[in-house]
Design a protein around this motif. Sequence first.
Motif, mmCIF file in Angstrom:
data_model
loop_
_atom_site.group_PDB
_atom_site.id
_atom_site.type_symbol
_atom_site.label_atom_id
_atom_site.label_comp_id
_atom_site.label_asym_id
_atom_site.label_seq_id
_atom_site.Cartn_x
_atom_site.Cartn_y
_atom_site.Cartn_z
ATOM 1 N N ASP A 18 81.241 -7.231 -47.011
ATOM 2 C CA ASP A 18 82.365 -8.272 -47.075
ATOM 3 C C ASP A 18 81.798 -9.480 -47.665
ATOM 4 N N VAL A 19 80.604 -9.839 -47.282
ATOM 5 C CA VAL A 19 80.031 -11.025 -47.632
ATOM 6 C C VAL A 19 79.554 -10.931 -49.153
ATOM 7 N N ILE A 20 78.777 -9.769 -49.090
ATOM 8 C CA ILE A 20 77.924 -9.737 -50.728
ATOM 9 C C ILE A 20 78.345 -8.535 -51.412
ATOM 10 N N GLY A 21 79.095 -7.769 -50.983
ATOM 11 C CA GLY A 21 79.670 -6.489 -51.807
ATOM 12 C C GLY A 21 80.090 -6.653 -53.134
ATOM 13 N N GLU A 22 80.756 -7.671 -53.307
ATOM 14 C CA GLU A 22 81.221 -7.961 -54.965
ATOM 15 C C GLU A 22 80.023 -7.724 -56.011
ATOM 16 N N PRO A 23 80.356 -7.234 -56.843
ATOM 17 C CA PRO A 23 78.965 -6.950 -57.534
ATOM 18 C C PRO A 23 78.243 -8.198 -58.050
ATOM 19 N N TRP A 24 79.101 -9.276 -58.589
ATOM 20 C CA TRP A 24 78.564 -10.575 -58.965
ATOM 21 C C TRP A 24 77.668 -11.525 -57.678
ATOM 22 N N SER A 25 78.024 -11.282 -56.452
ATOM 23 C CA SER A 25 77.483 -12.120 -55.489
ATOM 24 C C SER A 25 76.040 -11.814 -55.433
ATOM 25 N N PRO A 26 75.489 -10.504 -55.429
ATOM 26 C CA PRO A 26 73.833 -10.584 -55.387
ATOM 27 C C PRO A 26 73.262 -11.164 -56.477
ATOM 28 N N LEU A 27 73.805 -11.200 -57.624
ATOM 29 C CA LEU A 27 73.311 -11.703 -59.040
ATOM 30 C C LEU A 27 73.305 -13.477 -58.752
ATOM 31 N N VAL A 28 74.313 -13.932 -58.371
ATOM 32 C CA VAL A 28 74.695 -15.243 -57.924
ATOM 33 C C VAL A 28 73.548 -15.896 -57.030
ATOM 34 N N LEU A 29 73.263 -14.907 -55.832
ATOM 35 C CA LEU A 29 72.199 -15.369 -55.174
ATOM 36 C C LEU A 29 70.749 -15.354 -55.841
ATOM 37 N N ARG A 30 70.392 -14.055 -56.374
ATOM 38 C CA ARG A 30 69.213 -13.930 -57.094
ATOM 39 C C ARG A 30 69.071 -15.224 -57.959
ATOM 40 N N ASP A 31 70.108 -15.670 -58.653
ATOM 41 C CA ASP A 31 70.082 -16.861 -59.564
ATOM 42 C C ASP A 31 69.435 -18.285 -58.794
ATOM 43 N N VAL A 32 70.101 -18.495 -57.629
ATOM 44 C CA VAL A 32 69.969 -19.448 -56.799
ATOM 45 C C VAL A 32 68.699 -19.575 -56.293
ATOM 46 N N PHE A 33 68.127 -18.413 -55.921
ATOM 47 C CA PHE A 33 66.807 -17.947 -55.430
ATOM 48 C C PHE A 33 65.779 -18.454 -56.348
ATOM 49 N N ALA A 34 66.190 -18.052 -57.611
ATOM 50 C CA ALA A 34 65.137 -18.244 -58.733
ATOM 51 C C ALA A 34 65.114 -19.687 -59.527
ATOM 52 N N GLY A 35 66.008 -20.775 -58.718
ATOM 53 C CA GLY A 35 65.894 -21.908 -59.007
ATOM 54 C C GLY A 35 66.973 -22.245 -59.895
ATOM 55 N N VAL A 36 68.154 -21.381 -60.156
ATOM 56 C CA VAL A 36 69.243 -21.840 -60.936
ATOM 57 C C VAL A 36 70.337 -22.450 -60.174
ATOM 58 N N HIS A 37 70.561 -23.575 -60.170
ATOM 59 C CA HIS A 37 71.583 -24.388 -59.108
ATOM 60 C C HIS A 37 72.713 -24.851 -59.425
ATOM 61 N N ARG A 38 72.954 -25.080 -60.737
ATOM 62 C CA ARG A 38 74.141 -25.674 -61.433
ATOM 63 C C ARG A 38 75.135 -24.411 -62.111
ATOM 64 N N PHE A 39 76.495 -24.880 -61.790
ATOM 65 C CA PHE A 39 77.354 -24.338 -62.270
ATOM 66 C C PHE A 39 77.318 -23.538 -63.479
#
Length: 150
Positions: A18-39
């Motif tokens: 329910d939190v991360i099951g939409e396909p884009w969510s894990p990829l957004v989290l991956r980017d933020v973890f990798a240091g990509v922080h701005r929209f």
Amino acid sequence: MQRTRFSEMACSIARTMDVIGEPWSPLVLRDVFAGVHRFDQIQADLGISRKVLTERLNHLVEQDVLERRAYDARPRFEYHLTDKGVELVDLLMVMVRWGDRWLAGEAGPPVLYRHHACGEVSRVDLRCTRCGEPMHAGDVDLLPGPGSAG
């Protein structure tokens, strides 16, 4: 069509989906973890529409997985992982291990992970928190927990 709400199910997997099951969510989290922080940076990296990215970021902020931090008076925000979000990245690292093993092909994994403690490139390994032994699907029995649905 109304989306099924998995958050009400007596299942930790369903609640997590329910939190991360939409396909884009894990990829957004991956980017933020990798240091990509701005929209705009996240959008450019993923090739995602502004509307969908806005929805995903709002959802992840509402779920306390990401937090917004203002960086400009307009206002503009950066997105950073909360403690809850950092722990979700652990889940993504398990997904990475599976993807590297079964889907990377001859080229090999696209990203390597160097462990801070030993300085070596490694992979995540599931271990029992009680005894420290490996813990995989064939090593466990499923028992009803205190939050089970009758």
